[in-house]
Design a protein around this motif. Structure first.
Motif, mmCIF file in Angstrom:
data_model
loop_
_atom_site.group_PDB
_atom_site.id
_atom_site.type_symbol
_atom_site.label_atom_id
_atom_site.label_comp_id
_atom_site.label_asym_id
_atom_site.label_seq_id
_atom_site.Cartn_x
_atom_site.Cartn_y
_atom_site.Cartn_z
ATOM 1 N N ALA A 402 65.702 -23.764 63.613
ATOM 2 C CA ALA A 402 66.207 -24.317 62.242
ATOM 3 C C ALA A 402 66.272 -23.368 61.159
ATOM 4 C CB ALA A 402 65.527 -25.673 62.144
ATOM 5 N N GLY A 403 66.717 -23.654 60.085
ATOM 6 C CA GLY A 403 66.604 -22.553 59.075
ATOM 7 C C GLY A 403 67.635 -21.464 58.975
ATOM 8 N N LEU A 404 67.252 -20.439 58.042
ATOM 9 C CA LEU A 404 68.033 -19.467 57.858
ATOM 10 C C LEU A 404 67.470 -17.972 58.487
ATOM 11 C CD1 LEU A 404 69.546 -20.240 54.260
ATOM 12 C CD2 LEU A 404 70.364 -21.132 56.642
ATOM 13 N N ASN A 405 66.418 -18.335 58.992
ATOM 14 C CA ASN A 405 65.671 -17.101 59.648
ATOM 15 C C ASN A 405 65.018 -17.257 60.778
ATOM 16 O OD1 ASN A 405 64.370 -17.651 56.614
ATOM 17 N ND2 ASN A 405 62.907 -17.694 58.275
ATOM 18 N N LEU A 406 64.613 -16.066 61.587
ATOM 19 C CA LEU A 406 64.018 -16.264 62.679
ATOM 20 C C LEU A 406 62.906 -15.065 62.650
ATOM 21 C CD1 LEU A 406 65.050 -13.957 64.927
ATOM 22 C CD2 LEU A 406 66.828 -15.419 65.431
ATOM 23 N N LEU A 407 61.903 -15.150 63.522
ATOM 24 C CA LEU A 407 60.722 -14.170 63.616
ATOM 25 C C LEU A 407 60.852 -13.624 64.764
ATOM 26 C CD1 LEU A 407 58.072 -13.318 62.278
ATOM 27 C CD2 LEU A 407 57.001 -15.291 62.975
ATOM 28 N N VAL A 408 60.662 -12.155 64.647
ATOM 29 C CA VAL A 408 60.584 -11.354 65.922
ATOM 30 C C VAL A 408 59.075 -10.871 65.904
ATOM 31 C CG1 VAL A 408 61.080 -9.100 67.074
ATOM 32 C CG2 VAL A 408 62.926 -10.254 65.630
ATOM 33 N N ARG A 409 58.243 -11.448 66.770
ATOM 34 C CA ARG A 409 56.972 -11.158 66.939
ATOM 35 C C ARG A 409 56.613 -9.562 67.348
ATOM 36 N NH1 ARG A 409 53.803 -14.895 65.166
ATOM 37 N NH2 ARG A 409 54.075 -17.011 65.017
ATOM 38 N N LEU A 410 55.552 -8.938 66.874
ATOM 39 C CA LEU A 410 55.285 -7.821 67.110
ATOM 40 C C LEU A 410 53.998 -7.466 67.652
ATOM 41 C CD1 LEU A 410 57.434 -5.835 64.482
ATOM 42 C CD2 LEU A 410 58.076 -6.128 66.678
ATOM 43 N N ARG A 411 53.696 -6.184 68.196
ATOM 44 C CA ARG A 411 52.438 -6.134 68.832
ATOM 45 C C ARG A 411 51.296 -5.720 67.700
ATOM 46 N NH1 ARG A 411 53.514 -0.853 71.463
ATOM 47 N NH2 ARG A 411 52.679 -0.308 69.088
ATOM 48 N N ASP A 412 51.787 -5.054 66.798
ATOM 49 C CA ASP A 412 51.140 -4.582 65.773
ATOM 50 C C ASP A 412 51.682 -4.172 64.562
ATOM 51 O OD1 ASP A 412 51.698 -1.755 66.113
ATOM 52 O OD2 ASP A 412 50.239 -1.643 67.575
ATOM 53 N N ALA A 413 50.974 -4.039 63.368
ATOM 54 C CA ALA A 413 51.396 -3.657 61.972
ATOM 55 C C ALA A 413 51.915 -2.298 61.971
ATOM 56 C CB ALA A 413 50.243 -3.827 61.012
ATOM 57 N N THR A 414 51.765 -1.536 62.887
ATOM 58 C CA THR A 414 52.284 0.043 62.919
ATOM 59 C C THR A 414 53.702 0.018 63.524
ATOM 60 O OG1 THR A 414 49.951 1.031 63.415
ATOM 61 C CG2 THR A 414 51.898 2.273 63.719
ATOM 62 N N LEU A 415 53.898 -0.870 64.503
ATOM 63 C CA LEU A 415 55.044 -0.952 64.815
ATOM 64 C C LEU A 415 56.141 -1.683 63.991
ATOM 65 C CD1 LEU A 415 57.157 -0.798 67.078
ATOM 66 C CD2 LEU A 415 56.142 -2.985 68.222
ATOM 67 N N GLU A 416 55.421 -2.663 63.131
ATOM 68 C CA GLU A 416 56.083 -3.191 62.156
ATOM 69 C C GLU A 416 56.649 -2.323 61.039
ATOM 70 O OE1 GLU A 416 54.454 -7.082 60.285
ATOM 71 O OE2 GLU A 416 55.243 -6.009 58.449
ATOM 72 N N ALA A 417 56.078 -1.546 60.605
ATOM 73 C CA ALA A 417 55.977 -0.641 59.549
ATOM 74 C C ALA A 417 57.064 0.536 60.060
ATOM 75 C CB ALA A 417 54.882 0.283 59.105
ATOM 76 N N GLU A 418 57.084 0.896 61.240
ATOM 77 C CA GLU A 418 57.880 1.819 61.939
ATOM 78 C C GLU A 418 59.397 1.284 61.883
ATOM 79 O OE1 GLU A 418 54.851 4.033 65.132
ATOM 80 O OE2 GLU A 418 56.454 3.004 65.593
ATOM 81 N N ILE A 419 59.455 0.012 62.429
ATOM 82 C CA ILE A 419 60.926 -0.690 62.331
ATOM 83 C C ILE A 419 61.455 -0.875 60.861
ATOM 84 C CG2 ILE A 419 62.049 -3.081 62.695
ATOM 85 C CD1 ILE A 419 60.257 -3.235 65.345
ATOM 86 N N LEU A 420 60.526 -1.346 59.878
ATOM 87 C CA LEU A 420 60.962 -1.457 58.542
ATOM 88 C C LEU A 420 61.440 -0.151 58.049
ATOM 89 C CD1 LEU A 420 58.166 -3.915 57.104
ATOM 90 C CD2 LEU A 420 60.564 -4.572 57.759
ATOM 91 N N ALA A 421 60.813 1.127 58.446
ATOM 92 C CA ALA A 421 61.241 2.325 57.737
ATOM 93 C C ALA A 421 62.589 2.478 58.339
ATOM 94 C CB ALA A 421 60.107 3.323 58.079
ATOM 95 N N ALA A 422 62.810 2.263 59.619
ATOM 96 C CA ALA A 422 63.997 2.904 60.191
ATOM 97 C C ALA A 422 65.073 1.984 59.937
ATOM 98 C CB ALA A 422 63.964 2.746 61.962
ATOM 99 N N ALA A 423 64.817 0.617 59.525
ATOM 100 C CA ALA A 423 65.940 -0.336 58.989
ATOM 101 C C ALA A 423 66.119 0.130 57.784
ATOM 102 C CB ALA A 423 65.198 -1.572 59.224
#
Ligand SMILES: Cc1ncc(COP(=O)(O)O)c(C=O)c1O
Length: 482
Positions: A402-423
Protein backbone atom coordinates in the motif's frame (compact mmCIF):
# COMPACT_ATOMS: atom_id res chain seq x y z
CA UNK A 1 19.58 18.04 -46.81
CA UNK A 2 17.77 19.83 -49.65
CA UNK A 3 18.14 23.58 -50.02
CA UNK A 4 14.57 24.29 -49.00
CA UNK A 5 14.91 22.06 -45.97
CA UNK A 6 18.13 23.75 -44.99
CA UNK A 7 16.47 27.12 -45.33
CA UNK A 8 13.53 26.03 -43.26
CA UNK A 9 15.97 24.73 -40.66
CA UNK A 10 17.88 27.96 -40.38
CA UNK A 11 14.65 29.96 -40.42
CA UNK A 12 13.32 28.13 -37.42
CA UNK A 13 14.46 31.11 -35.32
CA UNK A 14 15.45 29.27 -32.16
CA UNK A 15 17.97 26.73 -31.16
CA UNK A 16 15.92 25.21 -28.43
CA UNK A 17 17.16 23.08 -25.58
CA UNK A 18 14.43 20.86 -24.25
CA UNK A 19 15.11 18.62 -21.28
CA UNK A 20 13.17 15.54 -22.33
CA UNK A 21 14.94 13.14 -20.03
CA UNK A 22 16.34 9.97 -21.46
CA UNK A 23 14.89 6.65 -22.44
CA UNK A 24 12.00 5.18 -24.28
CA UNK A 25 9.54 6.64 -26.75
CA UNK A 26 6.22 6.49 -24.89
CA UNK A 27 5.07 9.81 -23.55
CA UNK A 28 7.19 11.87 -25.94
CA UNK A 29 4.44 14.36 -26.57
CA UNK A 30 3.94 14.84 -22.83
CA UNK A 31 7.69 15.26 -22.38
CA UNK A 32 7.87 17.91 -25.08
CA UNK A 33 4.96 19.73 -23.45
CA UNK A 34 6.53 19.54 -20.01
CA UNK A 35 9.95 20.57 -21.35
CA UNK A 36 8.39 23.67 -22.91
CA UNK A 37 6.32 24.47 -19.82
CA UNK A 38 9.45 24.23 -17.68
CA UNK A 39 11.39 26.46 -20.05
CA UNK A 40 8.61 29.07 -19.93
CA UNK A 41 8.10 28.84 -16.16
CA UNK A 42 11.81 29.25 -15.55
CA UNK A 43 12.09 32.21 -17.91
CA UNK A 44 14.37 30.44 -20.38
CA UNK A 45 11.65 31.14 -22.92
CA UNK A 46 10.19 34.60 -22.39
CA UNK A 47 6.95 36.07 -23.69
CA UNK A 48 7.39 36.91 -27.36
CA UNK A 49 10.03 34.25 -28.00
CA UNK A 50 9.33 32.48 -31.28
CA UNK A 51 9.25 28.72 -31.19
CA UNK A 52 10.79 26.57 -33.90
CA UNK A 53 8.49 25.51 -36.70
CA UNK A 54 6.88 22.17 -35.90
CA UNK A 55 8.67 20.46 -38.77
CA UNK A 56 12.04 21.79 -37.65
CA UNK A 57 11.58 20.84 -34.01
CA UNK A 58 10.35 17.39 -35.03
CA UNK A 59 13.53 16.84 -37.01
CA UNK A 60 15.62 18.23 -34.20
CA UNK A 61 14.10 15.85 -31.67
CA UNK A 62 13.78 13.00 -34.13
CA UNK A 63 10.05 12.62 -33.56
CA UNK A 64 7.09 12.76 -35.92
CA UNK A 65 5.81 16.18 -36.83
CA UNK A 66 2.35 15.18 -35.59
CA UNK A 67 3.76 14.74 -32.09
CA UNK A 68 5.09 18.29 -32.05
CA UNK A 69 1.88 19.68 -33.58
CA UNK A 70 -0.15 18.01 -30.84
CA UNK A 71 2.19 19.28 -28.12
CA UNK A 72 1.94 22.84 -29.47
CA UNK A 73 -1.86 22.55 -29.68
CA UNK A 74 -2.05 21.44 -26.06
CA UNK A 75 0.20 24.29 -24.88
CA UNK A 76 -1.83 26.78 -26.91
CA UNK A 77 -5.03 25.46 -25.29
CA UNK A 78 -3.44 26.00 -21.88
CA UNK A 79 -2.45 29.56 -22.75
CA UNK A 80 1.33 29.18 -22.78
CA UNK A 81 1.87 29.80 -26.48
CA UNK A 82 -0.09 31.14 -29.43
CA UNK A 83 0.24 30.81 -33.16
CA UNK A 84 -1.17 33.15 -35.73
CA UNK A 85 -1.80 32.33 -39.36
CA UNK A 86 1.22 33.32 -41.38
CA UNK A 87 3.50 33.93 -38.43
CA UNK A 88 5.48 31.75 -36.09
CA UNK A 89 4.17 30.26 -32.88
CA UNK A 90 5.35 32.34 -29.94
CA UNK A 91 5.37 32.24 -26.17
CA UNK A 92 2.60 34.37 -24.68
CA UNK A 93 2.87 33.47 -20.99
CA UNK A 94 5.55 35.30 -19.08
CA UNK A 95 7.05 32.84 -16.67
CA UNK A 96 10.01 34.31 -14.89
CA UNK A 97 11.56 37.79 -15.06
CA UNK A 98 9.58 39.16 -17.97
CA UNK A 99 6.91 41.70 -17.07
CA UNK A 100 8.45 42.13 -13.64
CA UNK A 101 7.08 38.76 -12.56
CA UNK A 102 9.21 37.23 -9.82
CA UNK A 103 10.67 33.75 -10.15
CA UNK A 104 8.35 30.92 -9.09
CA UNK A 105 11.24 28.81 -7.81
CA UNK A 106 13.28 29.38 -4.67
CA UNK A 107 16.82 30.29 -5.67
CA UNK A 108 19.14 27.39 -4.92
CA UNK A 109 16.28 24.86 -4.50
CA UNK A 110 17.47 21.38 -5.46
CA UNK A 111 15.86 20.08 -8.63
CA UNK A 112 16.12 16.33 -8.65
CA UNK A 113 16.42 14.60 -11.98
CA UNK A 114 14.22 11.93 -10.41
CA UNK A 115 12.46 12.80 -7.17
CA UNK A 116 12.04 9.46 -5.40
CA UNK A 117 11.68 10.95 -1.94
CA UNK A 118 8.78 9.54 0.08
CA UNK A 119 5.55 11.29 1.00
CA UNK A 120 5.02 13.18 -2.24
CA UNK A 121 2.20 12.50 -4.70
CA UNK A 122 2.50 13.06 -8.45
CA UNK A 123 2.05 16.84 -8.68
CA UNK A 124 1.94 16.66 -12.47
CA UNK A 125 -1.31 14.68 -12.13
CA UNK A 126 -2.99 17.24 -9.87
CA UNK A 127 -6.54 17.62 -11.26
CA UNK A 128 -6.04 21.25 -12.23
CA UNK A 129 -9.13 21.54 -14.40
CA UNK A 130 -11.42 19.97 -11.75
CA UNK A 131 -9.89 22.11 -8.98
CA UNK A 132 -10.31 25.26 -11.06
CA UNK A 133 -13.93 24.36 -11.78
CA UNK A 134 -14.59 23.66 -8.09
CA UNK A 135 -12.85 26.85 -6.96
CA UNK A 136 -14.73 28.93 -9.52
CA UNK A 137 -18.04 27.43 -8.44
CA UNK A 138 -17.17 27.98 -4.79
CA UNK A 139 -16.38 31.63 -5.44
CA UNK A 140 -19.48 32.23 -7.51
CA UNK A 141 -21.83 30.60 -5.02
CA UNK A 142 -20.25 31.70 -1.73
CA UNK A 143 -22.19 34.35 0.20
CA UNK A 144 -20.13 37.38 1.23
CA UNK A 145 -19.77 36.27 4.81
CA UNK A 146 -17.64 33.32 3.67
CA UNK A 147 -14.96 35.95 3.00
CA UNK A 148 -15.09 37.12 6.60
CA UNK A 149 -13.95 35.44 9.83
CA UNK A 150 -15.70 32.11 9.96
CA UNK A 151 -15.87 29.20 12.37
CA UNK A 152 -12.48 27.97 13.56
CA UNK A 153 -13.84 24.46 13.16
CA UNK A 154 -14.11 24.95 9.40
CA UNK A 155 -16.74 25.59 6.74
CA UNK A 156 -19.90 23.64 7.49
CA UNK A 157 -20.32 22.76 3.80
CA UNK A 158 -16.95 21.00 3.84
CA UNK A 159 -17.53 19.30 7.18
CA UNK A 160 -20.85 17.94 5.87
CA UNK A 161 -19.25 16.57 2.71
CA UNK A 162 -16.28 15.19 4.65
CA UNK A 163 -18.50 13.44 7.19
CA UNK A 164 -20.29 11.65 4.34
CA UNK A 165 -17.06 10.80 2.54
CA UNK A 166 -15.20 9.58 5.62
CA UNK A 167 -18.09 7.34 6.65
CA UNK A 168 -18.57 5.95 3.14
CA UNK A 169 -15.00 5.62 1.89
CA UNK A 170 -12.93 5.25 5.06
CA UNK A 171 -15.42 3.63 7.47
CA UNK A 172 -15.39 6.35 10.16
CA UNK A 173 -18.13 6.92 12.72
CA UNK A 174 -18.31 10.66 12.38
CA UNK A 175 -20.63 13.67 12.22
CA UNK A 176 -19.95 17.12 10.80
CA UNK A 177 -19.91 18.67 14.27
CA UNK A 178 -17.03 16.47 15.44
CA UNK A 179 -14.82 17.46 12.49
CA UNK A 180 -12.26 20.27 12.42
CA UNK A 181 -10.59 21.47 9.23
CA UNK A 182 -6.86 22.14 9.62
CA UNK A 183 -4.03 22.94 7.24
CA UNK A 184 -2.83 19.31 7.24
CA UNK A 185 -1.50 16.74 9.67
CA UNK A 186 1.43 18.96 10.63
CA UNK A 187 -0.95 21.52 12.08
CA UNK A 188 -3.39 18.89 13.36
CA UNK A 189 -0.67 17.29 15.48
CA UNK A 190 0.37 20.63 16.96
CA UNK A 191 -3.24 21.50 17.79
CA UNK A 192 -3.81 18.20 19.57
CA UNK A 193 -0.50 18.38 21.43
CA UNK A 194 -1.22 21.91 22.66
CA UNK A 195 -4.77 21.00 23.64
CA UNK A 196 -3.48 17.99 25.58
CA UNK A 197 -0.78 20.03 27.27
CA UNK A 198 -3.29 22.72 28.22
CA UNK A 199 -5.47 20.06 29.84
CA UNK A 200 -2.60 18.82 32.01
CA UNK A 201 -1.08 16.07 29.86
CA UNK A 202 2.64 15.50 30.29
CA UNK A 203 3.78 12.76 27.93
CA UNK A 204 3.01 11.34 24.50
CA UNK A 205 4.15 8.01 23.03
CA UNK A 206 5.17 7.86 19.37
CA UNK A 207 6.35 5.17 17.00
CA UNK A 208 10.01 4.54 16.35
CA UNK A 209 10.80 4.99 13.49
CA UNK A 210 8.65 8.04 12.82
CA UNK A 211 8.95 11.42 11.14
CA UNK A 212 11.39 13.64 13.03
CA UNK A 213 9.21 16.69 12.38
CA UNK A 214 6.28 15.07 14.16
CA UNK A 215 8.40 14.28 17.21
CA UNK A 216 9.74 17.85 17.21
CA UNK A 217 6.19 19.25 17.13
CA UNK A 218 5.11 17.19 20.15
CA UNK A 219 8.22 18.24 22.07
CA UNK A 220 7.83 21.89 21.17
CA UNK A 221 4.41 21.81 22.86
CA UNK A 222 6.08 20.99 26.16
CA UNK A 223 5.28 17.27 26.17
CA UNK A 224 7.71 14.46 27.01
CA UNK A 225 8.20 11.95 24.23
CA UNK A 226 8.10 8.19 24.82
CA UNK A 227 9.34 6.14 21.84
CA UNK A 228 7.64 2.78 21.17
CA UNK A 229 9.18 0.14 18.89
CA UNK A 230 7.53 -1.29 15.78
CA UNK A 231 7.69 -4.94 14.66
CA UNK A 232 5.92 -7.16 12.14
CA UNK A 233 2.56 -6.55 13.90
CA UNK A 234 3.04 -2.79 14.10
CA UNK A 235 3.38 -0.72 17.27
CA UNK A 236 4.65 -2.73 20.25
CA UNK A 237 1.74 -1.85 22.49
CA UNK A 238 3.21 -3.77 25.40
CA UNK A 239 6.05 -1.22 25.63
CA UNK A 240 3.45 1.29 26.87
CA UNK A 241 3.55 -0.50 30.19
CA UNK A 242 7.19 0.50 30.55
CA UNK A 243 6.31 4.15 30.73
CA UNK A 244 4.42 5.74 33.59
CA UNK A 245 1.30 7.77 32.76
CA UNK A 246 1.32 8.17 28.99
CA UNK A 247 -1.47 10.60 28.10
CA UNK A 248 -1.65 9.92 24.37
CA UNK A 249 -0.23 7.67 21.64
CA UNK A 250 0.35 8.99 18.11
CA UNK A 251 0.59 6.29 15.43
CA UNK A 252 0.07 5.34 11.79
CA UNK A 253 -1.94 2.09 12.20
CA UNK A 254 -3.07 1.66 8.62
CA UNK A 255 0.46 1.77 7.23
CA UNK A 256 3.24 2.48 9.65
CA UNK A 257 5.41 5.26 8.32
CA UNK A 258 7.98 4.49 7.07
CA UNK A 259 8.09 0.68 7.50
CA UNK A 260 4.67 0.08 5.93
CA UNK A 261 3.50 -2.42 8.59
CA UNK A 262 -0.24 -2.61 9.33
CA UNK A 263 -1.22 -2.76 13.00
CA UNK A 264 -2.55 -6.28 13.67
CA UNK A 265 -6.11 -6.79 14.96
CA UNK A 266 -4.69 -8.12 18.25
CA UNK A 267 -2.60 -5.00 18.81
CA UNK A 268 -5.54 -2.79 17.85
CA UNK A 269 -7.78 -4.16 20.55
CA UNK A 270 -4.93 -4.16 23.04
CA UNK A 271 -4.14 -0.50 22.30
CA UNK A 272 -7.77 0.57 22.63
CA UNK A 273 -8.15 -1.46 25.80
CA UNK A 274 -5.11 0.32 27.23
CA UNK A 275 -6.51 3.75 26.18
CA UNK A 276 -9.87 3.08 27.82
CA UNK A 277 -8.28 1.77 31.00
CA UNK A 278 -6.05 4.87 31.33
CA UNK A 279 -8.43 7.49 29.95
CA UNK A 280 -5.75 8.20 27.30
CA UNK A 281 -6.10 9.45 23.76
CA UNK A 282 -5.04 7.60 20.58
CA UNK A 283 -4.15 9.78 17.60
CA UNK A 284 -4.60 7.91 14.32
CA UNK A 285 -2.61 9.45 11.46
CA UNK A 286 -4.27 8.13 8.28
CA UNK A 287 -1.95 9.94 5.89
CA UNK A 288 -2.20 7.64 2.84
CA UNK A 289 -4.93 5.12 3.66
CA UNK A 290 -6.64 5.73 0.32
CA UNK A 291 -3.90 3.82 -1.49
CA UNK A 292 -4.04 0.09 -0.83
CA UNK A 293 -3.17 -2.38 -3.60
CA UNK A 294 -3.34 -5.76 -1.87
CA UNK A 295 -5.52 -7.37 0.76
CA UNK A 296 -8.67 -5.91 2.25
CA UNK A 297 -9.02 -2.24 3.08
CA UNK A 298 -8.41 -1.81 6.78
CA UNK A 299 -11.00 -0.05 8.91
CA UNK A 300 -9.84 2.88 11.03
CA UNK A 301 -9.16 2.57 14.76
CA UNK A 302 -11.57 5.48 15.17
CA UNK A 303 -14.54 3.32 14.14
CA UNK A 304 -13.78 0.93 17.03
CA UNK A 305 -13.73 3.64 19.68
CA UNK A 306 -14.66 7.19 18.59
CA UNK A 307 -14.52 8.34 22.23
CA UNK A 308 -10.81 7.50 22.61
CA UNK A 309 -9.46 8.02 19.08
CA UNK A 310 -8.66 11.25 17.25
CA UNK A 311 -8.63 10.51 13.52
CA UNK A 312 -6.43 12.71 11.31
CA UNK A 313 -6.66 12.90 7.52
CA UNK A 314 -5.07 15.10 4.85
CA UNK A 315 -5.23 15.88 1.13
CA UNK A 316 -1.42 15.90 0.98
CA UNK A 317 -1.23 12.46 -0.69
CA UNK A 318 -4.59 12.37 -2.47
CA UNK A 319 -4.33 15.83 -4.06
CA UNK A 320 -1.24 17.89 -3.17
CA UNK A 321 0.64 18.93 -0.02
CA UNK A 322 0.74 22.50 -1.31
CA UNK A 323 -3.01 22.89 -0.76
CA UNK A 324 -2.55 22.66 3.02
CA UNK A 325 -5.86 21.06 3.94
CA UNK A 326 -6.50 18.32 6.46
CA UNK A 327 -9.08 17.31 9.05
CA UNK A 328 -9.57 15.86 12.49
CA UNK A 329 -12.45 13.75 13.76
CA UNK A 330 -12.48 14.58 17.46
CA UNK A 331 -13.89 12.86 20.52
CA UNK A 332 -16.29 15.22 22.27
CA UNK A 333 -14.03 15.53 25.33
CA UNK A 334 -11.26 17.12 23.20
CA UNK A 335 -13.30 19.06 20.69
CA UNK A 336 -13.53 22.46 22.35
CA UNK A 337 -9.89 22.48 23.44
CA UNK A 338 -8.68 21.69 19.91
CA UNK A 339 -11.01 24.25 18.31
CA UNK A 340 -9.62 26.84 20.75
CA UNK A 341 -6.06 25.98 19.70
CA UNK A 342 -7.02 26.30 16.02
CA UNK A 343 -8.45 29.75 16.74
CA UNK A 344 -5.20 30.75 18.43
CA UNK A 345 -3.06 29.30 15.62
CA UNK A 346 -4.66 31.00 12.61
CA UNK A 347 -8.41 31.39 13.31
CA UNK A 348 -9.41 29.17 10.39
CA UNK A 349 -8.15 27.47 7.25
CA UNK A 350 -8.68 29.26 3.90
CA UNK A 351 -12.44 29.42 3.29
CA UNK A 352 -12.44 29.26 -0.51
CA UNK A 353 -10.14 26.25 -0.62
CA UNK A 354 -12.39 24.53 1.90
CA UNK A 355 -15.43 25.20 -0.28
CA UNK A 356 -13.57 24.03 -3.38
CA UNK A 357 -12.73 20.75 -1.64
CA UNK A 358 -16.37 20.43 -0.57
CA UNK A 359 -17.36 20.85 -4.22
CA UNK A 360 -14.79 18.26 -5.35
CA UNK A 361 -16.25 15.80 -2.83
CA UNK A 362 -19.84 16.64 -3.75
CA UNK A 363 -19.31 16.22 -7.49
CA UNK A 364 -17.48 12.90 -7.16
CA UNK A 365 -14.31 14.37 -8.71
CA UNK A 366 -12.34 13.61 -5.52
CA UNK A 367 -13.28 9.90 -5.62
CA UNK A 368 -12.58 9.74 -9.35
CA UNK A 369 -9.14 11.28 -8.90
CA UNK A 370 -8.25 8.86 -6.12
CA UNK A 371 -9.37 5.85 -8.14
CA UNK A 372 -7.34 7.06 -11.12
CA UNK A 373 -4.24 7.65 -9.01
CA UNK A 374 -4.61 4.35 -7.13
CA UNK A 375 -4.45 2.51 -10.44
CA UNK A 376 -1.49 4.55 -11.61
CA UNK A 377 0.50 4.17 -8.39
CA UNK A 378 -0.25 0.47 -8.33
CA UNK A 379 1.19 0.07 -11.84
CA UNK A 380 4.28 1.99 -10.75
CA UNK A 381 4.67 -0.15 -7.67
CA UNK A 382 4.39 -3.33 -9.78
CA UNK A 383 6.97 -2.04 -12.23
CA UNK A 384 9.37 -1.02 -9.48
CA UNK A 385 8.96 -4.30 -7.58
CA UNK A 386 9.58 -6.34 -10.74
CA UNK A 387 12.66 -4.30 -11.59
CA UNK A 388 14.08 -4.48 -8.04
CA UNK A 389 13.39 -8.18 -7.60
CA UNK A 390 14.79 -9.24 -10.94
CA UNK A 391 17.95 -7.11 -10.72
CA UNK A 392 18.55 -7.66 -6.99
CA UNK A 393 17.22 -11.09 -6.01
CA UNK A 394 18.51 -10.86 -2.44
CA UNK A 395 17.06 -7.45 -1.69
CA UNK A 396 14.81 -7.15 1.36
CA UNK A 397 11.78 -4.96 0.69
CA UNK A 398 9.05 -3.84 3.08
CA UNK A 399 5.82 -1.85 2.94
CA UNK A 400 4.95 -2.80 -0.62
CA UNK A 401 1.22 -3.58 -0.23
CA UNK A 402 0.00 0.00 0.00
CA UNK A 403 0.94 3.67 0.07
CA UNK A 404 3.26 5.76 -2.05
CA UNK A 405 6.63 4.41 -0.95
CA UNK A 406 8.48 1.23 -0.12
CA UNK A 407 11.45 0.44 2.06
CA UNK A 408 14.70 -1.19 0.98
CA UNK A 409 16.22 -2.65 4.11
CA UNK A 410 19.99 -2.39 4.43
CA UNK A 411 22.71 -4.03 6.43
CA UNK A 412 24.02 -0.87 8.10
CA UNK A 413 24.08 2.90 8.20
CA UNK A 414 27.39 3.12 6.31
CA UNK A 415 25.85 1.39 3.30
CA UNK A 416 22.80 3.66 3.63
CA UNK A 417 25.04 6.75 3.59
CA UNK A 418 26.99 5.48 0.57
CA UNK A 419 23.81 4.86 -1.40
CA UNK A 420 22.36 8.27 -0.49
CA UNK A 421 25.58 10.03 -1.55
CA UNK A 422 25.69 8.20 -4.88
CA UNK A 423 21.99 8.89 -5.46
CA UNK A 424 22.48 12.57 -4.76
CA UNK A 425 25.36 12.79 -7.27
CA UNK A 426 23.15 11.06 -9.84
CA UNK A 427 20.32 13.55 -9.23
CA UNK A 428 18.09 10.96 -7.57
CA UNK A 429 16.23 12.12 -4.45
CA UNK A 430 15.88 9.42 -1.76
CA UNK A 431 15.59 9.31 2.03
CA UNK A 432 17.37 7.12 4.56
CA UNK A 433 15.95 5.78 7.82
CA UNK A 434 19.08 6.66 9.78
CA UNK A 435 20.19 9.76 7.87
CA UNK A 436 16.60 11.05 7.77
CA UNK A 437 16.39 11.10 11.57
CA UNK A 438 13.57 8.56 11.78
CA UNK A 439 14.92 7.11 15.03
CA UNK A 440 14.68 8.69 18.44
CA UNK A 441 17.24 6.18 19.72
CA UNK A 442 18.68 3.93 16.99
CA UNK A 443 17.49 1.26 14.57
CA UNK A 444 18.10 -0.63 11.34
CA UNK A 445 19.18 1.20 8.19
CA UNK A 446 17.14 1.45 5.02
CA UNK A 447 16.30 3.55 2.00
CA UNK A 448 12.74 4.86 1.64
CA UNK A 449 11.76 5.03 -2.01
CA UNK A 450 8.79 7.19 -2.95
CA UNK A 451 7.37 6.14 -6.30
CA UNK A 452 4.61 8.71 -6.68
CA UNK A 453 6.28 12.09 -7.23
CA UNK A 454 8.04 11.43 -10.54
CA UNK A 455 5.78 12.46 -13.43
CA UNK A 456 4.14 9.56 -15.23
CA UNK A 457 6.05 9.93 -18.48
CA UNK A 458 9.47 9.44 -16.89
CA UNK A 459 8.68 6.91 -14.17
CA UNK A 460 10.06 3.93 -16.08
CA UNK A 461 13.35 5.74 -16.69
CA UNK A 462 13.51 6.81 -13.03
CA UNK A 463 12.93 3.23 -11.87
CA UNK A 464 15.70 2.00 -14.19
CA UNK A 465 18.09 4.65 -12.86
CA UNK A 466 17.31 3.66 -9.26
CA UNK A 467 17.76 -0.05 -9.89
CA UNK A 468 21.07 0.55 -11.70
CA UNK A 469 22.27 2.65 -8.77
CA UNK A 470 21.19 0.12 -6.12
CA UNK A 471 22.76 -2.72 -8.12
CA UNK A 472 26.14 -1.02 -7.70
CA UNK A 473 25.81 -1.49 -3.94
CA UNK A 474 23.48 -4.46 -3.52
CA UNK A 475 24.34 -6.52 -6.59
CA UNK A 476 26.55 -8.71 -4.45
CA UNK A 477 23.67 -9.44 -2.04
CA UNK A 478 24.59 -6.73 0.46
CA UNK A 479 21.06 -6.12 1.68
CA UNK A 480 19.97 -6.62 5.31
CA UNK A 481 19.47 -10.35 4.87
CA UNK A 482 23.01 -10.88 3.58
C1 LIG B 1 3.43 9.97 8.43
C2 LIG B 1 2.86 11.18 7.78
N1 LIG B 1 1.78 11.76 8.33
C3 LIG B 1 1.22 12.85 7.78
C4 LIG B 1 1.76 13.44 6.66
C5 LIG B 1 1.05 14.61 6.04
O1 LIG B 1 1.32 15.81 6.62
P1 LIG B 1 0.55 17.11 6.08
O2 LIG B 1 -0.91 16.78 6.05
O3 LIG B 1 0.87 18.18 7.07
O4 LIG B 1 1.09 17.42 4.73
C6 LIG B 1 2.90 12.91 6.10
C7 LIG B 1 3.51 13.56 4.94
O5 LIG B 1 4.58 13.27 4.49
C8 LIG B 1 3.45 11.73 6.66
O6 LIG B 1 4.52 11.16 6.12
Amino acid sequence: MSNSREEEWSNSTLDLFLDLGIGSRPGLRARIEEGLRDAIREGRLRAGARLPATRALARDLNVSRGTVVQAYAQLAAEGWIAGRRGSATAVVFDGEQGGGRPSLREPGAVRWRFDLRPGRPDASSFPRAEWLRALRRALVLAPDDVLGYGSAQGQLALRNELAGYLARARGLRVRADSLLVSTGFTQSLGLIARALEASGAASVAMEEPSMPLHRAIVRSCGLRLRPLGVDAEGLRVRELERWPAVDAVVLTPNRQHPTGVTLSPRRRSRLLGWARAHGSIVVEDDYDGEFRYEGHPIGPLQSLDPASVVYAGTVSKTLAPGLRLGWLALPERLRQAVVREKERADWQSGALEQLALAELLRSGAYDRHIRRMRLRYRRRRDLLLDALRSALPGVELAGTAAGLNLLVRLRDATLEAEILAAASSAGIGLEGLVAGGYYERSGPAGIIVGYAAVPEHCFRVAAEALVTLLARFLGRARSASA
